[in-house]
Design a protein around this motif. Structure first.
Motif: not given
Length: 446
Positions: A375, A378, A382, A387, A390
């Motif tokens: 996470y 990510e 991002e 996005r 992802t």
């Protein structure tokens, strides 16, 4: 491959010995003084904050405060707390443990700041939530360029360190105890990680709040059994730790600077203070009070540095495993390091079952770190790519895990040290530059 490992070790050692460890120690000491030793002054509040309930008026996040705390704790208590600490003791000498403690104490102030800023500077809500050092560098420090640099370095670090270091230690532990080939372990771990991270941060939070307390409790119980078994050696071990930590000329061939290099490097890797990852984990919390997450961050570092990391170091020291490996050297078949050294110490006190405990804990430690860092990476990538990155990122992250499981441990850990060192620089500029914001919460009383 040996030449690559040696090159990475030389570069990482130079960075840590000459720049990073002094920068982190100085920053931690400065913040500790500025906050009036918040890690001691508000320690009782920090204990209560660990299990604090979510406020009815809480908003802005996606996880409960407890879930965000467990996500941060689960991600930071990785195999670095087992394998990394063992490597520090055997490569840097028993004195490395002292420097893990020293850095752990001042690191609480750094992580307190990161957690406060992570909640203070975030955008969006629910699944659209965005948080991390990029946002306090951009919106607090008013430096979009520094925010972009941090996101790039941290994103690359997340993708090229954690999928290698964590499965590597898991595979070594499982292979040494059960004889299962490392590549099979890597594939199984990759599938299990994918099953969680594909569901996003809420899925990660639900898993972390269940597994993080389990892994800490199990490892603590097993480690205490080992320590009690060899309790007669404790006075000798403590004297050895302090002698080796402060000696300019060590009888074991290490000395203060080698102990500092490995102790602080492994301490940083164990508690992650300075990386900025705390801003992502605590920034997910549904809360209107940033100080709650700041105090949880204090407890996170306390648990990591003074409980799990200390257990790993003490079991290989009191059992004699560390001294035996140091004495014979790397070329000897009896040389043990990483998770295998800790497993040997557990086995000496708890025959057969001891190795199983370490293998299971290594899996839990590495697994929760893998899903937490997935996470983190990510969020970093991002910020730069949007996005659209992802889903491809999640797949690539999982595909790399089996490769990490079969890689050489020295290459893996030296690369991790190098990338994490580069991640520290832009983050600390924001942490120190915005410490005035965190200071308001450090002195705040409910």
């Amino acid at each position: 491959m040996t030449e690559i490992a040696n090159y990475l070790d030389v570069v990482a050692t130079w960075l840590f010995r000459n720049v990073v460890m002094w920068l982190l120690l100085a920053s931690g000491a400065y913040l500790s003084v500025r906050y009036g030793l918040v890690q001691l002054r508000r320690l009782p509040e920090a204990f209560r904050a660990m299990i604090a309930q979510q406020s009815k008026t809480a908003s802005g996040g996606v996880l409960t405060p407890f879930q965000s705390f467990m996500t941060a704790l689960g991600a930071s208590i990785g195999t670095g707390n087992i394998a990394g600490v063992a490597v520090a003791i055997i490569t840097g000498g028993p004195g490395a443990l002292f420097w893990i403690w020293v850095y752990g104490f001042v690191a609480t102030a750094i992580k307190f700041t990161e957690a406060i800023l992570g909640v203070k500077y975030r955008e969006g809500a629910g699944e659209q939530l965005r948080c991390g050092p990029m946002y306090y560098l951009r919106d607090g420090l008013k430096s979009p360029a520094l925010a972009w640099i941090y996101a790039l370095v941290a994103g690359v670090a997340a993708l090229t360190t954690t999928p290698f270091t964590q499965p590597n230690s898991i595979a070594v532990a499982v292979n040494s105890v059960f004889g299962i080939p490392t590549w099979i372990v890597g594939v199984v771990v990759a599938v299990l990680v994918w099953a969680v991270i594909i569901g996003g941060v809420k899925s990660i939070g639900r898993v972390a709040e269940k597994l993080a307390p389990l892994k800490v409790g199990l490892y603590l119980a097993g480690g205490l059994v080992v320590i009690f078994k060899f309790a007669d050696r404790l006075p000798y071990v403590f004297s050895l730790v302090f002698q080796e930590a402060l000696a300019t000329r060590s009888a074991m061939g290490f000395g203060i600077f080698i102990a500092m290099r490995y102790g602080i490097a492994r301490g940083i890797y164990a508690n992650e203070a300075g990386y900025g990852t705390a801003a992502v984990a605590y920034g997910t919390a549904k809360t209107t009070d940033p100080s709650q997450q700041g105090l949880q961050a204090v407890m996170e570092v306390f648990i990591v540095s003074f409980v799990t990391a200390t257990i790993s170091a003490m079991v290989i020291l009191v059992s004699g495993v560390a001294e035996a490996s140091i004495a014979v050297g790397r070329s000897d078949p009896g040389f043990l390091t990483s998770t295998a050294a800790v497993a040997k110490a557990f086995d000496m006190a708890i025959p057969t079952a001891g190795g199983w405990i370490v293998a299971f804990c290594a899996f839990l430690f590495g697994y929760t770190t893998l899903i937490g860092w997935a996470y983190y990476g990510e969020q970093f990538l991002e910020y730069i790519l949007g996005r659209k990155v992802t889903v491809p990122y999640r797949w690539i992250y999982c595909v790399l895990i089996p490769f990490g499981a079969v890689a050489r441990p020295d290459v893996v850990w030296n690369w991790g040290d190098l990338m994490n060192a580069l991640q520290v620089f832009p983050n600390l500029i924001g942490v120190v530059g915005l410490s005035g914001v965190a200071a308001m919460y450090a002195w705040k009383k409910k």
